[in-house]
Motif scaffolding. Structure first.
Motif, PDB file in Angstrom:
ATOM      1  N   ARG A 136      70.243   4.441  82.440  1.00  8.97           N
ATOM      2  CA  ARG A 136      69.058   3.609  82.248  1.00  8.97           C
ATOM      3  C   ARG A 136      68.038   3.938  83.336  1.00  8.97           C
ATOM      4  O   ARG A 136      68.402   4.262  84.467  1.00  8.97           O
ATOM      5  CB  ARG A 136      69.423   2.116  82.298  1.00  8.97           C
ATOM      6  N   ASP A 138      64.302   2.925  85.345  1.00 14.45           N
ATOM      7  CA  ASP A 138      63.346   1.881  85.691  1.00 14.45           C
ATOM      8  C   ASP A 138      61.920   2.284  85.353  1.00 14.45           C
ATOM      9  O   ASP A 138      61.072   1.433  85.092  1.00 14.45           O
ATOM     10  CB  ASP A 138      63.439   1.567  87.189  1.00 14.45           C
ATOM     11  N   ASP A 162      64.529   3.719  74.549  1.00 14.88           N
ATOM     12  CA  ASP A 162      65.658   2.800  74.449  1.00 14.88           C
ATOM     13  C   ASP A 162      66.553   2.861  75.685  1.00 14.88           C
ATOM     14  O   ASP A 162      67.471   2.047  75.825  1.00 14.88           O
ATOM     15  CB  ASP A 162      66.484   3.102  73.193  1.00 14.88           C
ATOM     16  N   ALA A 165      65.585   0.491  81.506  1.00 20.36           N
ATOM     17  CA  ALA A 165      66.327  -0.659  82.012  1.00 20.36           C
ATOM     18  C   ALA A 165      65.562  -1.934  81.682  1.00 20.36           C
ATOM     19  O   ALA A 165      64.364  -1.911  81.380  1.00 20.36           O
ATOM     20  CB  ALA A 165      66.512  -0.533  83.520  1.00 20.36           C
ATOM     21  N   THR A 166      66.254  -3.061  81.717  1.00 23.25           N
ATOM     22  CA  THR A 166      65.589  -4.340  81.522  1.00 23.25           C
ATOM     23  C   THR A 166      64.461  -4.481  82.537  1.00 23.25           C
ATOM     24  O   THR A 166      64.675  -4.302  83.741  1.00 23.25           O
ATOM     25  CB  THR A 166      66.590  -5.491  81.687  1.00 23.25           C
ATOM     26  N   GLY A 167      63.271  -4.749  82.056  1.00 21.87           N
ATOM     27  CA  GLY A 167      62.119  -4.839  82.943  1.00 21.87           C
ATOM     28  C   GLY A 167      61.485  -3.502  83.257  1.00 21.87           C
ATOM     29  O   GLY A 167      60.465  -3.448  83.957  1.00 21.87           O
ATOM     30  N   ARG A 169      59.496   0.199  82.668  1.00 25.62           N
ATOM     31  CA  ARG A 169      58.232   0.538  82.019  1.00 25.62           C
ATOM     32  C   ARG A 169      58.130   2.048  81.848  1.00 25.62           C
ATOM     33  O   ARG A 169      58.662   2.810  82.659  1.00 25.62           O
ATOM     34  CB  ARG A 169      57.046   0.075  82.870  1.00 25.62           C
ATOM     35  N   HIS A 192      57.956  -2.910  71.368  1.00 26.71           N
ATOM     36  CA  HIS A 192      57.504  -2.701  72.742  1.00 26.71           C
ATOM     37  C   HIS A 192      56.206  -3.458  72.995  1.00 26.71           C
ATOM     38  O   HIS A 192      55.344  -3.552  72.106  1.00 26.71           O
ATOM     39  CB  HIS A 192      57.244  -1.215  73.006  1.00 26.71           C
ATOM     40  N   ALA A 210      60.022  -2.162  78.005  1.00 23.36           N
ATOM     41  CA  ALA A 210      61.317  -2.031  77.331  1.00 23.36           C
ATOM     42  C   ALA A 210      61.447  -3.059  76.227  1.00 23.36           C
ATOM     43  O   ALA A 210      60.923  -4.178  76.335  1.00 23.36           O
ATOM     44  CB  ALA A 210      62.448  -2.214  78.343  1.00 23.36           C
ATOM     45  N   SER A 212      63.237  -5.883  74.308  1.00 25.83           N
ATOM     46  CA  SER A 212      64.214  -6.888  74.714  1.00 25.83           C
ATOM     47  C   SER A 212      65.525  -6.678  73.969  1.00 25.83           C
ATOM     48  O   SER A 212      65.550  -6.453  72.753  1.00 25.83           O
ATOM     49  CB  SER A 212      63.672  -8.285  74.436  1.00 25.83           C
ATOM     50  N   ARG A 213      66.642  -6.744  74.702  1.00 24.44           N
ATOM     51  CA  ARG A 213      67.957  -6.543  74.097  1.00 24.44           C
ATOM     52  C   ARG A 213      68.655  -7.876  73.805  1.00 24.44           C
ATOM     53  O   ARG A 213      69.816  -7.906  73.437  1.00 24.44           O
ATOM     54  CB  ARG A 213      68.833  -5.685  75.011  1.00 24.44           C
ATOM     55  N   THR A 214      67.939  -8.985  74.005  1.00 27.82           N
ATOM     56  CA  THR A 214      68.560 -10.281  73.763  1.00 27.82           C
ATOM     57  C   THR A 214      68.431 -10.670  72.296  1.00 27.82           C
ATOM     58  O   THR A 214      67.585 -10.167  71.586  1.00 27.82           O
ATOM     59  CB  THR A 214      67.871 -11.354  74.624  1.00 27.82           C
TER      60      THR A 214
END
Length: 214
Positions: A136, A138, A162, A165-167, A169, A192, A210, A212-214
């Motif tokens: 992943r 950043d 894909d 990382a979370t957050g 860019r 996105h 990124a 969201s993966r939630t």
């Protein structure tokens, strides 16, 4: 990577810069690149993108993309060419790990040599299939290869975006006349968040968040 149709001087004499083994005969040359207060020297070659000079799109990206921060520990230069993005990113953020990826073997060799030449010790080069899919990033920096065609371009960007990382860019520079706005719409439709940061010299600089993966 970028599109030679936007800059005729950027196109290799034969073959395409996004091929693994360029058909163009090797013709190495040395060029000077000034970015802000940085004065760097690069060896370039035929069969890679923009061998004679730093192209306008990449220059815009390097000058206008937000600075790497302390949280940008893993940085990806996607389509590294002869390595200007990777080298500048590595020098600006020596604590980061900078991965330079390209399908072009000549480009990878040039980037590795240019990192050593400019004393950038935190740059690693790799082919796409050598990168762990679980990695992943950043920050992703990219001048995308529009010339590969829409489907291939979308596949390329989907694969690597894909891996933000979370957050994280991505900052992409795209020629305004070669589909920057349609690309922004496609990215938005993927989920996105896309912001146009700068529009200058016929290019748009896009910031892509990124998904969201939630």
């Amino acid at each position: 990577m970028a599109d030679p149709a936007a800059d005729p001087t950027a196109q290799p004499a034969s073959g395409q810069y996004f091929e693994a083994e360029p058909l163009a005969a090797a013709a190495p040359r040395t060029i000077a690149v000034n970015i802000g207060e940085m004065q760097l020297t690069f060896v370039t070659d035929s069969g890679v993108f923009s061998p004679d000079r730093l192209d306008a799109g990449t220059r815009l990206l390097l000058l206008e993309a937000p600075p790497l921060g302390a949280g940008d520990r893993r940085v990806l230069d996607l389509g590294c060419g002869w390595g200007p993005i990777a080298c500048v990113a590595g020098l600006r953020s020596p604590a980061a790990e900078v991965l330079a990826v390209d399908v072009n073997e000549r480009a990878l060799s040039l980037t590795a040599g240019n990192a050593e030449r400019n004393r950038v010790g935190n740059v690693t080069v790799a082919r796409p299939d050598e990168v762990d899919p679980a990695s992943r990033f950043d920050r992703i920096l990219c001048n995308p290869p529009i010339r590969v065609g829409k489907n291939a371009l979308h596949g390329l960007l989907a694969t690597w975006l894909d891996r933000l990382a979370t957050g994280g860019r991505a900052h992409l520079v795209v020629n305004r006349h070669l589909g920057s706005d349609s690309l922004a719409r496609w990215l938005t439709n993927r989920g996105h968040e896309v912001d146009r940061l700068v529009s200058r010299s016929g290019y748009r600089l896009l910031e892509v968040g990124a998904v969201s993966r939630t």
